[in-house]
Design a protein around this motif. Sequence first.
Motif, PDB file in Angstrom:
ATOM      1  N   THR A   1       0.849  -1.185   0.000  1.00  0.00           N
ATOM      2  CA  THR A   1       0.000   0.000   0.000  1.00  0.00           C
ATOM      3  C   THR A   1       0.887   1.238   0.000  1.00  0.00           C
ATOM      4  O   THR A   1       2.112   1.135  -0.101  1.00  0.00           O
TER       5      THR A   1
ATOM      6  N   GLN B   1      -5.746   0.298   3.657  1.00  0.00           N
ATOM      7  CA  GLN B   1      -6.121   0.348   2.238  1.00  0.00           C
ATOM      8  C   GLN B   1      -5.375  -0.746   1.454  1.00  0.00           C
ATOM      9  O   GLN B   1      -4.778  -0.504   0.408  1.00  0.00           O
TER      10      GLN B   1
ATOM     11  N   THR C   1      -5.189  -3.730  -0.992  1.00  0.00           N
ATOM     12  CA  THR C   1      -6.013  -4.083  -2.150  1.00  0.00           C
ATOM     13  C   THR C   1      -5.799  -5.533  -2.572  1.00  0.00           C
ATOM     14  O   THR C   1      -6.349  -5.977  -3.564  1.00  0.00           O
TER      15      THR C   1
ATOM     16  N   ARG D   1     -13.225   0.644  -2.317  1.00  0.00           N
ATOM     17  CA  ARG D   1     -13.209   1.156  -3.686  1.00  0.00           C
ATOM     18  C   ARG D   1     -13.290   2.677  -3.660  1.00  0.00           C
ATOM     19  O   ARG D   1     -14.264   3.239  -3.187  1.00  0.00           O
ATOM     20  N   TYR D   2     -12.245   3.352  -4.118  1.00  0.00           N
ATOM     21  CA  TYR D   2     -12.273   4.812  -4.210  1.00  0.00           C
ATOM     22  C   TYR D   2     -12.650   5.265  -5.605  1.00  0.00           C
ATOM     23  O   TYR D   2     -13.200   6.331  -5.777  1.00  0.00           O
ATOM     24  N   LYS D   3     -12.285   4.464  -6.596  1.00  0.00           N
ATOM     25  CA  LYS D   3     -12.622   4.875  -7.949  1.00  0.00           C
ATOM     26  C   LYS D   3     -12.931   3.681  -8.822  1.00  0.00           C
ATOM     27  O   LYS D   3     -12.559   2.541  -8.493  1.00  0.00           O
TER      28      LYS D   3
ATOM     29  N   ASP E   1     -11.115   0.176  -9.217  1.00  0.00           N
ATOM     30  CA  ASP E   1     -10.503  -0.358  -7.993  1.00  0.00           C
ATOM     31  C   ASP E   1     -11.170  -1.690  -7.701  1.00  0.00           C
ATOM     32  O   ASP E   1     -12.382  -1.830  -7.880  1.00  0.00           O
ATOM     33  N   ASN E   2     -10.370  -2.618  -7.236  1.00  0.00           N
ATOM     34  CA  ASN E   2     -10.938  -3.942  -7.008  1.00  0.00           C
ATOM     35  C   ASN E   2     -10.492  -4.487  -5.654  1.00  0.00           C
ATOM     36  O   ASN E   2      -9.736  -5.448  -5.572  1.00  0.00           O
ATOM     37  N   PRO E   3     -10.954  -3.831  -4.582  1.00  0.00           N
ATOM     38  CA  PRO E   3     -10.506  -4.274  -3.253  1.00  0.00           C
ATOM     39  C   PRO E   3     -11.075  -5.641  -2.917  1.00  0.00           C
ATOM     40  O   PRO E   3     -12.078  -6.061  -3.496  1.00  0.00           O
TER      41      PRO E   3
END
Length: 420
Positions: free
Chosen positions: A159, A204, A206, A244-246, A249-251
């Motif tokens: 991260t 955060q 991911t 997911r912020y945008k 994004d694939n958390p």
Amino acid sequence: MNHFEQIDGVLHAEQVPLPVIADAVSTPVYVYSRATLERHAQVFRDALSGLDNPHLAFAVKANPNLAVLKVLAKQGYGADVVSGGEMDRALAAGMEAEDIVFSGVGKTTDEIIRALKAGIGQFNIESEEEGGELAALANTMGHRANAVLRINPDVDAGTHGKISTGKADNKFGVGIHRAPEIYARLNALPGINMRGVALHIGSQLTSLDPLETAFLKIGGLVAELRSAGHSITHVDLGGGLGVRYKEGDNPPEPADYGAMVARVTKGWNVRLMFEPGRVIAGNAGVLLTRVIRVKPGSGNLPFAIVDAAMNDLARPALYDAWHDFEAVEPNGRRLTANIVGPVCETGDTFAMARDIDEIAAGDLAIFRTAGAYGATMASTYNSRGLVPEVLVDGDKFAIVAERIAPATILAAEHVPDWLE
Ligand code: LLP
């Protein structure tokens, strides 16, 4: 999923139109959705349903607002706190002292004493020095404090460097190779009941891979400590799940995280503890702002100057973080612009060359995914006020943190007589 959606062309928080909140409270203002907080609390709990009685401690640092903590307390969450101030908030929100975990690399003597007096459920010790002090203080007070030793497993969380905590050169915990000897010495002290270990490798995240690597190392350590004769009953796996912020994004899904934890910890025979922050609060809040004006920039990209700034939402300036930006009443047209705040720093930039809804002076807009590490990191830089917070519940809303006006802050400052 969250509850900030358009209804008849106007963004709402649950059933409340955001312009109503802007009119009532002014901007900038953080807006939280109770339904989203509750949903995320439930999703995370469900993800861990394969475990036996996991302990859920919301990481208060992510969103310490008293009303937010109250919502989570009602969901059966305890708290992970890192200061006396956070402890006071968790207790004020009605969380049981027993359900509070005290983490943090620099607990002061005063904080340790206060936490002992409050009957905090567990201390996550970050060094032998701290453990020694805790044991001595508890012993003097006639207490026996429950404690676990925070391990630095030396795993790269993948991260942002500023929110990575589990590499050997980070300040957190004790190195995994030194852990057995330190654990043994702490375990021999009166005043302290060593009952396990803790880790938290970063925020955060991911990918689940670094978490799995770290948990496997911790599993090995638990076995080693047991073979040395220690009784290990608790392991605190920390927080860190990304959100997911945008778009794109694939958390990790909480359910996949839960399945991985269940697989990796099978047979550990301990009570597992968790400290989720962002995954609970991140998408449960937006920062509502008003466009002050749009001015031309060099080249053909305009600057959209909004009334929120880096002092209200520090993440873009600190971590180059992305927060989606949307008009509250979009007109259907698009614009490419730089989005900036009024603070006198180039770092006060929310986005460069971003494709956004067309906006003009006076329009309302939101930054999404601002419910975690948003208001709590606000400052008064440039002598701006402290941003207020609103909690929405269905068709009602309440101010849950007032705006602290610059005049109030000024009133707390004093010019000494000898300067008059
Ligand atoms: N437990 C410990 C010991 C922590 O240090 C943290 C976060 C958490 C739990 C919660 O982690 P989460 O589940 O929220 O990832 N200000 C930064 C984030 C800093 C996180 C610090 N520790 C940001 O805005 O991204």
